[in-house]
Design an enzyme around this catalytic site. Structure first.
Site, PDB file in Angstrom:
ATOM      1  N   HIS A   1      46.518  36.837  33.563  1.00 45.89           N
ATOM      2  CA  HIS A   1      45.622  38.091  34.937  1.00 45.89           C
ATOM      3  C   HIS A   1      46.605  38.297  35.036  1.00 45.89           C
ATOM      4  O   HIS A   1      47.157  39.828  35.342  1.00 45.89           O
ATOM      5  CB  HIS A   1      44.584  37.436  35.242  1.00 45.89           C
ATOM      6  CG  HIS A   1      43.694  38.221  36.734  1.00 45.89           C
ATOM      7  ND1 HIS A   1      44.603  38.850  37.381  1.00 45.89           N
ATOM      8  CD2 HIS A   1      42.315  39.456  36.479  1.00 45.89           C
ATOM      9  CE1 HIS A   1      43.874  39.784  37.890  1.00 45.89           C
ATOM     10  NE2 HIS A   1      42.452  39.818  37.305  1.00 45.89           N
TER      11      HIS A   1
ATOM     12  N   SER B   1      39.522  44.575  38.605  1.00 40.48           N
ATOM     13  CA  SER B   1      40.860  43.589  38.303  1.00 40.48           C
ATOM     14  C   SER B   1      41.920  44.863  37.140  1.00 40.48           C
ATOM     15  O   SER B   1      42.649  45.024  38.344  1.00 40.48           O
ATOM     16  CB  SER B   1      40.930  42.497  38.027  1.00 40.48           C
ATOM     17  OG  SER B   1      40.526  41.322  38.871  1.00 40.48           O
TER      18      SER B   1
ATOM     19  N   ASP C   1      48.622  37.733  42.866  1.00 37.81           N
ATOM     20  CA  ASP C   1      47.792  37.036  41.476  1.00 37.81           C
ATOM     21  C   ASP C   1      47.722  36.076  41.046  1.00 37.81           C
ATOM     22  O   ASP C   1      48.099  34.734  41.848  1.00 37.81           O
ATOM     23  CB  ASP C   1      48.009  38.710  40.389  1.00 37.81           C
ATOM     24  CG  ASP C   1      46.753  38.639  39.455  1.00 37.81           C
ATOM     25  OD1 ASP C   1      46.244  37.899  39.345  1.00 37.81           O
ATOM     26  OD2 ASP C   1      45.868  39.635  39.950  1.00 37.81           O
TER      27      ASP C   1
END
Length: 809
Positions: free
Chosen positions: A230, A536, A186
């Site tokens: 994220h 996600s 990620d």
């Protein structure tokens, strides 16, 4: 008009007036200067005449270590290095400026290389090269919905893990993910976050953006792009254990930073991250990232398939390009990896009415989203001033007083969540967003920063008229309607996958308004939390669930983990009561308790019977399903296979009842006889169902009759000038019986009068196809300026139209 050599072309689109758009599918592209047998396949949209530097991923004919292993062949890093070196040497002899960036050997055999686009034909002709793939951009599949203060966080706020049954597994079985390692591929992870520090050892993973062993998130002030959070949010959903708990709170984590500043990255780093995670001993990997390439054979998907073959459970987000079919993107298109769609947890639905003055009605008014029900209901019966804030960009609020007021905002240019956040930052107590095209806004966005009501364009124009007449007060009426069960998020991408015709996603999981960890980049205040949404956020729920399954069943294969999650998933129904298609929800929403306690498995977890093309001939399709009895006693099972509605023209045969010995397995053949003469063109969903006295397991199936309804054209590009000539390029996933280019005037906001057609072509093959144009219609040169160009592709009675704004100069 002359048809040029078929090849890739640069992704160059000025302004889109697309009537139908979908992700790109791969195409084997060949040069007109050599026999196809002498060239590698090109799966890339690159202008092969361009002197612009570009990076591509090269796959070698020499098999990777893992691929060779699973084909019963011997392979070594030394041999691969030698073969790869020979290919690179030959390439650089022909293309001296070719620069190799990364080399791969474990899961994917090849390398990434930067060279001029016009040099790619030499690369394709280099001995030992099997295929060339684009180094496409990958982005995070998430949208911010709001930062949460640390003092507001409590375990009870994290609703999604308990909803899928994780808490029950912790409490009744004592299974928490202990001993299982999950790789987070990620934007990096804040391994110093108090809720995550327990999950990391001395070795944190690897940073493929900065090429060091510190896979931390991008901090504020990085000149290359924006701050990221994220990967930390994803990691928290998997294994947080502090003020909030992830699905597998005692799992170990490794972080691989493949997406850099701003949350974007490229194929070469993603593939490298996948390889490294497998070699570092990860049991599971999570990739909450993606692009719009609907094809199973891009480099990233290949790497994931071999990771699964090597025993690593690969979990990936399905994409946020829904709600249309065919919108799943790579790596969600992978044949083997578990692709995950997003759902919204059960919630209360409310109706909204607006009043500004007598005789003015707003029938399209609907609640789009809100931060919490208390804030929503606080508007009921209250009147507020409202102000026009244009598109709701930061600059649109400059000089506007919206404190304690309602911001009236037009849809367009920036995401809905950003409009609401900007309004909140300016002090607004609510937002009204109206459409920028006729009709209503067909999207709900739970978790908006402030209560948001949506209107059609027509009703929005009424409010603007009211404002112009001095009626600047709006009164709200908010009423409870009903409680809605778990639903699939509108944004969640849908399948199927082109070419393999597989059902995707495989499963769904909560992905709307998910609370998890984020970095603060402040050591004095390290407790950061935010609610985000996207596939996600759904994917790490499944990765965490897989960790629980592997702790409880350490001997399970990746196929068994995947099957357990799919077989026991909860089927989901739309608010109108109809079951969501499998291409929307996969097998359903995961239920960890059921998966970990299952007494039987059906493998594989889903199946596509492919396509029946012939209209005049019956065709027989077969598949085999393996039943695994996980109990200590011989069990009798009832097997049923059928298509929804039992359509005439589809006959299904299989074993009806059978006994499977304790801890044993048995294969069941399912035979489908299709008579296209009795069937309408389209796709048919079915299910293979296994029942015993205490359990029912389901394997979703799909079969297509006649050419599937994928978009006949997925990309349309224009470039050039009057001196050099213009170039029109299209990509046709399955070719076209007829392809036509049309020209219209451009009025400044829409297509105007029809000017004429550039040309019509028949029997256009599956691939990128280029066409030159001299800028004339019926022999007359068009004046310089902007025009709307449309490409219409037709195959098997279906036409897809794409348009773009082109400037002739």
């Amino acid at each position: 008009m002359k048809k040029l050599v078929q090849h890739g072309v640069v992704c160059f689109l000025i302004i889109s007036v697309i009537l139908s758009s979908f992700g790109m599918s791969a195409a084997a592209s060949q040069s007109g200067q050599a026999s196809p047998a002498t060239l590698a396949s090109l799966y890339a949209d690159i202008d092969l005449s361009s002197p612009v530097p570009t990076t591509v991923i090269v796959e070698l004919e020499e098999e990777s270590i893992v691929e060779a292993k699973h084909k019963g062949k011997k392979q070594s890093k030394e041999r691969l290095a030698k073969v790869r070196g020979q290919v690179i040497k030959e390439l650089q002899a022909n293309v001296p400026d070719a620069k190799v960036n990364r080399e791969y050997d474990f899961l994917f055999s090849g390398f990434s290389v930067e060279l001029l686009a016009k040099s790619i034909p030499e690369l394709l002709a280099t001995a030992g090269v099997k295929a060339v793939y684009p180094n496409v951009e990958y982005k995070v599949d998430a949208a911010r919905t709001g930062v949460v203060q640390a003092e507001e966080v409590s375990p009870e706020m994290n609703e999604s893990a308990p909803y899928i049954g994780a808490n029950q597994v912790w409490e009744e079985l004592g299974v928490t993910g202990k001993g299982v390692t999950v790789a987070i591929i990620d934007t990096g992870v804040d391994y110093t976050h108090p809720d995550l520090a327990h999950a990391f050892g001395d070795y944190k993973g690897w940073d493929f953006v900065d090429n060091d062993d510190d896979p931390q998130e991008t901090p504020p002030g990085d000149p290359r792009g924006g701050v990221t959070n994220h990967g930390t949010h994803v990691a928290g959903t998997v294994a947080a254990n502090g003020q909030i708990k992830g699905v597998a709170p005692d799992a170990k984590l490794l972080a691989y930073r493949v997406l850099g500043p701003g949350g974007s990255g490229t194929t070469e780093n993603v593939v490298a991250g996948i390889e490294q995670a497998v070699q570092d001993g990860a049991n599971i990997m999570n990739l909450s990232l993606g692009n719009t390439l609907n094809n199973p054979d891009w480099a990233t998907s290949i790497a994931l398939d071999w990771a699964m073959a090597e025993g690593v459970v690969a979990v990936t987000s399905n994409g946020n390009s829904g709600p249309n079919n065919w919108t799943v993107g790579s790596p969600g298109t992978s044949r083997q990896a578990i692709s995950v769609g997003a759902t919204r947890l059960p919630h209360n639905a409310y109706a909204a009415e607006l009043f500004t003055s007598a005789e003015v009605n707003y029938p399209s008014a609907k609640v789009m989203g809100f931060s919490d029900e208390e804030a929503l209901l606080a508007l009921h019966g209250q009147a507020y001033e409202f102000a026009d804030v244009g598109l709701g960009r930061v600059q649109d609020f400059e000089g506007k007083d919206v404190a304690g007021k309602i911001a009236l905002i037009k849809r367009g240019e920036i995401p809905f969540v950003d409009k609401a956040q900007h309004a909140k930052n300016a002090g607004a107590v609510g937002v009204i967003i109206y459409n920028h095209v006729p009709g209503e806004i067909p999207i709900d966005i739970p978790g908006m920063a402030v209560t948001t009501v949506k209107l059609s364009l027509e009703d929005g124009q009424k409010m603007l008229s009211e404002l112009g007449e001095g009626n600047n007060t709006v009164q709200f009426s908010i009423e409870f309607v009903k409680t809605v069960g778990e639903t699939v998020a509108d944004f969640s991408s849908r399948g199927p996958v082109m070419d393999t015709w597989m059902i995707k996603p495989d499963v769904s999981a909560p992905g709307v308004n998910i609370l998890s960890t984020i970095p603060t980049h402040n050591s004095e205040d390290p407790h950061g939390y935010a609610a985000l949404q996207g596939t996600s956020m759904a994917s790490p729920h499944v990765a965490g669930a897989a960790a629980l399954l592997l702790e409880k069943h350490p001997d399970w294969t990746v196929e068994e983990v995947k099957a357990a999650l799919m077989n026991t998933a909860e089927e989901l129904f739309a608010p109108n009561g109809t079951r969501y298609p499998y291409n929307t929800q996969g097998a359903g929403s995961i239920r960890v308790w059921d998966a970990i306690q299952t007494e039987a498995l059906l493998l594989p977890g889903s199946h596509s019977f492919g396509v029946v093309y012939r209209e005049d001939k019956r065709e027989v399709k077969r598949t085999r399903i393996q039943i695994q009895n996980l109990t200590d006693k011989t069990t009798r099972y009832e097997v049923e296979a059928a298509f929804a509605g039992n359509p005439e023209g589809l006959k299904v045969r299989t074993s009806r009842n059978l006994n499977v010995r304790s801890n044993g397995s048995q294969t069941v053949q399912v035979i489908v006889e299709a008579d296209p003469a009795k069937l309408k063109a389209g796709y048919y969903e079915g299910a293979i169902t296994l029942r015993n006295s205490g359990q029912e397991l389901v394997v979703p199936t799909i079969l297509f009759v006649q050419e599937p309804d994928y978009p006949r054209i997925t990309h349309f590009y224009f470039e050039g000038d009057r001196e050099e000539g213009y170039n029109l390029t299209v990509y046709l996933p399955g070719g076209a019986e007829e392809l036509t280019f049309l020209v219209y005037e451009w009025t400044g906001s829409a297509a105007g009068d029809y000017m004429g057609h550039i040309g019509t072509y028949t029997d256009v093959p599956k691939a990128f196809s280029d066409y030159s144009w001299d800028g004339t219609i019926a022999g007359q040169q068009l004046e310089s300026g902007q025009y709307a160009l449309f490409a219409l592709a037709t195959k098997a009675g279906q036409t897809t139209q794409l348009g773009l704004l082109a400037e002739l100069k």
